[in-house]
Design a protein around this motif. Sequence first.
Motif, PDB file in Angstrom:
ATOM      1  N   LYS A  96      -4.511   2.776 -24.617  1.00  0.00           N
ATOM      2  CA  LYS A  96      -5.574   3.395 -25.114  1.00  0.00           C
ATOM      3  C   LYS A  96      -6.744   2.516 -25.391  1.00  0.00           C
ATOM      4  CE  LYS A  96      -3.997   7.568 -26.158  1.00  0.00           C
ATOM      5  NZ  LYS A  96      -4.633   8.849 -25.575  1.00  0.00           N
ATOM      6  N   VAL A  97      -6.511   1.160 -25.760  1.00  0.00           N
ATOM      7  CA  VAL A  97      -7.397   0.278 -25.908  1.00  0.00           C
ATOM      8  C   VAL A  97      -8.208  -0.056 -24.438  1.00  0.00           C
ATOM      9  CG1 VAL A  97      -8.425  -2.073 -26.636  1.00  0.00           C
ATOM     10  CG2 VAL A  97      -6.979  -0.506 -28.121  1.00  0.00           C
ATOM     11  N   GLY A  98      -7.281  -0.335 -23.691  1.00  0.00           N
ATOM     12  CA  GLY A  98      -7.715  -0.764 -22.367  1.00  0.00           C
ATOM     13  C   GLY A  98      -8.624   0.320 -21.518  1.00  0.00           C
ATOM     14  N   VAL A  99      -8.172   1.625 -21.699  1.00  0.00           N
ATOM     15  CA  VAL A  99      -9.022   2.816 -20.911  1.00  0.00           C
ATOM     16  C   VAL A  99     -10.194   2.799 -21.651  1.00  0.00           C
ATOM     17  CG1 VAL A  99      -9.026   5.242 -20.721  1.00  0.00           C
ATOM     18  CG2 VAL A  99      -6.915   3.998 -20.158  1.00  0.00           C
ATOM     19  N   HIS A 100     -10.285   2.725 -22.934  1.00  0.00           N
ATOM     20  CA  HIS A 100     -11.401   2.849 -23.623  1.00  0.00           C
ATOM     21  C   HIS A 100     -12.514   1.705 -23.214  1.00  0.00           C
ATOM     22  CE1 HIS A 100     -14.537   3.664 -26.948  1.00  0.00           C
ATOM     23  NE2 HIS A 100     -14.369   2.422 -27.180  1.00  0.00           N
ATOM     24  N   HIS A 101     -12.059   0.676 -23.145  1.00  0.00           N
ATOM     25  CA  HIS A 101     -13.132  -0.426 -23.028  1.00  0.00           C
ATOM     26  C   HIS A 101     -13.422  -0.332 -21.459  1.00  0.00           C
ATOM     27  CE1 HIS A 101     -13.335  -2.674 -26.551  1.00  0.00           C
ATOM     28  NE2 HIS A 101     -12.084  -2.662 -26.838  1.00  0.00           N
TER      29      HIS A 101
ATOM     30  N   ALA B 286     -19.337   2.836 -17.458  1.00  0.00           N
ATOM     31  CA  ALA B 286     -20.151   3.654 -17.595  1.00  0.00           C
ATOM     32  C   ALA B 286     -21.636   2.693 -17.183  1.00  0.00           C
ATOM     33  CB  ALA B 286     -20.262   4.316 -18.739  1.00  0.00           C
ATOM     34  N   ARG B 287     -21.445   1.466 -17.245  1.00  0.00           N
ATOM     35  CA  ARG B 287     -22.761   0.863 -17.174  1.00  0.00           C
ATOM     36  C   ARG B 287     -22.937   0.295 -15.665  1.00  0.00           C
ATOM     37  NH1 ARG B 287     -21.251  -3.470 -22.112  1.00  0.00           N
ATOM     38  NH2 ARG B 287     -21.042  -2.044 -23.879  1.00  0.00           N
TER      39      ARG B 287
ATOM     40  N   ALA C  17     -10.391   3.731 -11.205  1.00  0.00           N
ATOM     41  CA  ALA C  17      -9.371   2.634 -11.903  1.00  0.00           C
ATOM     42  C   ALA C  17      -9.126   3.231 -13.351  1.00  0.00           C
ATOM     43  CB  ALA C  17      -9.600   1.464 -12.016  1.00  0.00           C
ATOM     44  N   VAL C  18      -9.909   3.624 -13.931  1.00  0.00           N
ATOM     45  CA  VAL C  18      -9.804   3.960 -15.448  1.00  0.00           C
ATOM     46  C   VAL C  18      -9.121   5.468 -15.372  1.00  0.00           C
ATOM     47  CG1 VAL C  18     -11.154   5.030 -17.374  1.00  0.00           C
ATOM     48  CG2 VAL C  18     -11.958   3.058 -16.436  1.00  0.00           C
TER      49      VAL C  18
END
Length: 355
Positions: free
Chosen positions: A32-37, A43-44, A53-54
């Motif tokens: 969860k944390v990895g996908v969010h970050h 997005a940048r 990859a996400v």
Amino acid sequence: MNLVFFNNTTLAWLTALGIAAGVALALYIAKKVGVHHMRTLAARTETRLDDIAVEALDGTRLLAIVIMGLFAGSKALTLPPAVHLFATRVAIVTGLIQAALWGNRALRAWLTDYYQNRAGDPARATSAAAVGFIARTVLWAVLLLMVLDNLGVNITTLVASLGIGGIAVALAVQNILGDLFASLSIVLDKPFVIGDFIIVDKFLGTVEYVGLKTTRLRSLGGEQLVFSNADLLKSRLQNMTRMTRRRAAFTVGVTYDTPTAKLRLIPAMLTEIVKAQEPVTFDRAHFSGMAASSLNFDVVYWVETADFVRYADIQQEIYLQIMDRFAALGIEFAFPTQTLLVRDARETEPSAPAP
């Protein structure tokens, strides 16, 4: 806590359960944390690789996380070798399947992005679909072989058997495979794309569909022409859509009784008429020969557009101006004629000897 169940105390079972729950929870949180970050970072950036990859990482299954947690917890227990071997194989198979799911999800995300960015290019979309199909087939075939190898199956013999069977199947369906590989050649090499106007031998039409076995054209008469891809690649094909200019050549014939002075005016007159058209590049106009019933003049020029209607309009205007100029000068167009010379038979008889 000292009660023994299946060679392990209650404390050992609780410890193993705690390790399994902790590892599963840690993996779930890491996902969860990895996908969010990673999504925030993706997005940048402008590249789509990190987004793909996400999407792949986000496809991690909860069942795979639980199985990995249970496998980690089993290491804290005293289990028979057969049970340990079974747990290890289950964990490896789960990892392989999860890796294949990541690859399949990444491939699907790439294909979706490819379709969206090339909605106006049907050829690229078709090639992406073909490549995606092959990639998925290879991915799951490799996964199956690796799973079977992990389960103790002798895949060397299996691969050899599949190879022999594959040869037999390939010989049986060689026409279908020929069309399949021909379709890949079409979508990758792109001798034409959907929407192109092509001529195949004596058939001509607009490409409507490029499939795995057939390509379909819409003819000028309205009917649909269906070609097998293999036969299509073996044919001599003209892609008229990719034409940038059209070459025009024609011959004008005048009668033999046209005076030489007027004959000398004709090449310059033809040159002037052709050069007056736009967009046209003049090539040449010459007195080219003396035929059986006409004196011929050849004209060659280029129409600097692929538009057939514009080409026909220019050609029509040139013909009409030639007719007007010839009529003004009194020059007659030649048409096939024959002159019959009749002699008096008495002129050919030998004269009688003198008495």
